[in-house]
Design an enzyme around this catalytic site. Structure first.
Site, PDB file in Angstrom:
ATOM      1  N   GLY A  13       0.851  -1.285  -0.009  1.00  0.00           N
ATOM      2  CA  GLY A  13      -0.168   0.110   0.031  1.00  0.00           C
ATOM      3  C   GLY A  13       0.930   1.324   0.023  1.00  0.00           C
ATOM      4  CB  ALA A  15       2.644   2.524   4.623  1.00  0.00           C
ATOM      5  CB  ALA A  45      -8.196   4.907   0.279  1.00  0.00           C
ATOM      6  CD  GLN A  46     -15.344   4.562  -2.264  1.00  0.00           C
ATOM      7  OE1 GLN A  46     -16.209   5.348  -1.798  1.00  0.00           O
ATOM      8  NE2 GLN A  46     -15.945   3.222  -2.513  1.00  0.00           N
ATOM      9  CD  GLU A 119     -13.889  12.385   3.312  1.00  0.00           C
ATOM     10  OE1 GLU A 119     -13.605  11.538   2.313  1.00  0.00           O
ATOM     11  OE2 GLU A 119     -12.866  12.045   4.300  1.00  0.00           O
ATOM     12  CG  ASP A 225      -1.462 -11.442   7.100  1.00  0.00           C
ATOM     13  OD1 ASP A 225      -2.154 -12.132   7.778  1.00  0.00           O
ATOM     14  OD2 ASP A 225      -1.627 -11.146   5.936  1.00  0.00           O
ATOM     15  NE  ARG A 388      -8.909   5.926   9.470  1.00  0.00           N
ATOM     16  CZ  ARG A 388      -9.556   6.375   8.517  1.00  0.00           C
ATOM     17  NH1 ARG A 388      -9.648   7.591   7.810  1.00  0.00           N
ATOM     18  NH2 ARG A 388     -10.383   5.406   7.829  1.00  0.00           N
TER      19      ARG A 388
END
Length: 533
Positions: A13, A15, A45-46, A119, A225, A388
């Site tokens: 991703g 990161a 991720a939209q 948002e 994981d 978050r």
């Protein structure tokens, strides 16, 4: 087989790939990903990435919004440092080729020309986006850069089984104090062969664990994981009780779930009940743009009270062209299901979405384990607190990964011990496969029913007892069979499910994404602290 690199990245991703690109300036990098490079939460991720990009906004307001949304549990210093780095690193993404939506159509990618949306929980329009596929656009730019970098090798369809630490090596010359990481044992999912990936520094960028819930917005790879491997190796986890449920996941009787971005409400869509009435104004002054934990609990409460499974997200009052232009991905997914959201409402219900907790790490990605970094959803830096703020996830992953790759310790030399080959357990017992397939399904059912949006201590205790038995069954299978990807994933899911339940039991209050019906109020006197396992 043994592969030797300077730096090992687990996960592909934002990161993982930002870290890989920066680390490639210093040495050879291996990127190991469980499936394809695009199979990660970043791809889905939209909404966008939050940062102070407008003259009318300020760092102080973004910091306060983040701290407030996190129910005052976030670390102010961490919040400040990450938010202040945001604009510079969004410019970094632009320079790499990320095609953000602009205010005008000229190819002017200066930050002041980026279009911004609103948002939930934000006091300003500060979310930079690329239509409703922001994560996909960022990932495409990063993948192109990584593929063209001669210092980066990419290994797809491989899953890390364990971090290589003192737990695996023989201490012939005496004990090595502390816990150090020297890479990972990695399973090739095609050949079922286990290889050693040896590296001076390892970056965990494996994402979250929402697959432990049967109703979630994450891709199938999000099985916890990295969190599980780090915990099994001796790292601490923090704040695992704070699992954020996204309020608006598409609902269908077949369970075909996908995310309906919070930005749809940011553009004016309203949540409504089956009788057409609105309700969010009864729960929070910001109404439909309240923080996610509040909106999810409000929907959950209303649905349970009415005995219904979903409510409606009504965007029909938003101009048609605005909806079509800003949300083409959502539009196409809804049209596949015969829904035109410009003229009819969308059926939605909350779904497990994001882990606010994870492996304890600093803002430059350092962990309890020497030579091991982590960034993104797998980590807990203290940015999010108990809940978050929307679109702060990509921001955190970007900043922490960039800082980690540029940390002075990246240049350190490492003395490697003798690393043994993976101990093969013999044949895979197909007759006992039901232990894995059945328990994987049960984990999702238990977590959804007993450890969801609204929790009780009695059900949490039932869940813990059952989950510990499930883990023992899975681990026994794991110890006596040749390793397979599904076995590793299910083991990891059980480890993380237990961590969530134990953390939830230890917090006898309601805060952010953790709501306990036994103790429905915040208790700052006794619980204004992190839960550490």
């Amino acid at each position: 087989m043994t592969y030797e690199y300077d730096y090992l990245v687990l996960g592909s991703g934002i990161a993982g790939l930002v870290f890989a690109l920066q680390a490639a300036n210093k040495g050879k990098v291996a990127v190991v990903t469980k499936r394809g490079l695009n199979d990660c939460n970043t791809e889905y991720a939209q909404g966008g990435i939050a940062a102070v990009l407008d003259a009318g906004d300020s760092f102080a307001e973004h910091i306060e919004d983040t701290f407030t949304a996190g129910a005052e549990l976030g670390k102010k210093q961490v919040i400040r440092q990450i938010i202040e780095q945001g604009p510079k690193l969004i410019q970094y993404l632009v320079n790499l080729g990320t095609d953000f939506t602009r205010r005008d159509d000229s190819y002017d990618q200066r930050l002041e020309n980026l279009s911004l949306t609103m948002e939930g929980g934000h006091s300003h329009r500060r979310v930079a986006y690329a239509a409703d596929s922001t994560g996909h656009q960022i990932l495409e730019a990063l993948i192109q850069q990584c593929k063209s970098n001669p210092n980066i090798d990419i290994y797809e369809n491989r899953i890390a089984i364990d971090l290589i630490t003192q737990h695996h090596v023989t201490n012939d010359d005496g004990f090595i104090p502390g816990v150090s990481c020297w890479g990972a044992y990695v399973l090739d999912s095609t050949s079922h062969h286990v290889d050693i990936f040896k590296a001076r520094k390892t970056m965990l960028a494996t994402g979250g664990a929402a697959q432990i819930y049967s109703h979630n917005t994450n891709p199938e790879v999000a099985t916890g994981d990295g969190m599980a491997m780090a915990k099994l190796a001796g790292a601490r986890l923090a704040n695992m009780e704070f699992v954020q449920f996204h309020p608006t996941a598409f609902w269908s009787p077949e369970g075909d779930t996908f995310l309906i971005s919070e930005a749809v409400r940011g553009e004016g869509a309203q949540l409504r009940l089956s009788d057409g009435s609105s309700f969010m104004e009864n729960y929070h002054p910001k109404g439909n743009l309240a923080p996610r934990d509040i909106v999810s609990r409000a929907i959950d409460s209303e649905l349970k009270r009415r005995g219904e499974k979903y409510c409606w997200l009504d965007a029909t009052k938003v101009p048609r062209d605005q909806l079509k232009r800003h949300f083409p991905y959502i539009d196409s997914r809804l049209q596949e299901r015969g829904i035109d959201f410009t003229v009819e409402p969308i059926p939605v219900a909350p779904a497990a979405h994001y882990f606010c907790g994870g492996v304890i790490s600093t803002i430059d990605g350092r962990t309890d384990i020497r030579n091991l970094f982590c960034a993104g959803e797998v980590s807990c830096t203290g940015l999010h607190g108990a809940n978050r703020l929307a679109s702060n996830s990509l921001l955190e992953a970007l900043v922490v990964a960039y800082n980690a790759a540029n940390h002075p310790s990246m240049d350190e030399s490492v003395d490697f011990p003798k690393i043994p080959s993976w101990h093969l357990m013999g044949d895979f017992n197909e007759n006992e496969w039901v232990i894995i397939s059945h328990n994987r399904e049960i984990i999702g059912t238990i977590m959804q029913g007993y450890v969801g949006i609204r929790r009780s201590r009695r059900l949490l205790k039932y869940a813990l007892s059952r989950m510990e038995n499930i883990y023992n069954e899975i681990n026994n299978f794991y110890q006596h069979n040749a390793v397979r990807r599904e076995v590793v994933e299910t083991r990891n899911m059980a480890v993380i499910a237990i961590a969530v339940i134990r953390s939830a039991l230890s917090r006898k209050e309601s805060r952010g994404a953790h709501y306990l019906i036994d103790n429905p109020s915040k208790d700052d006197l006794h619980y204004l602290h992190d839960t550490i396992l």
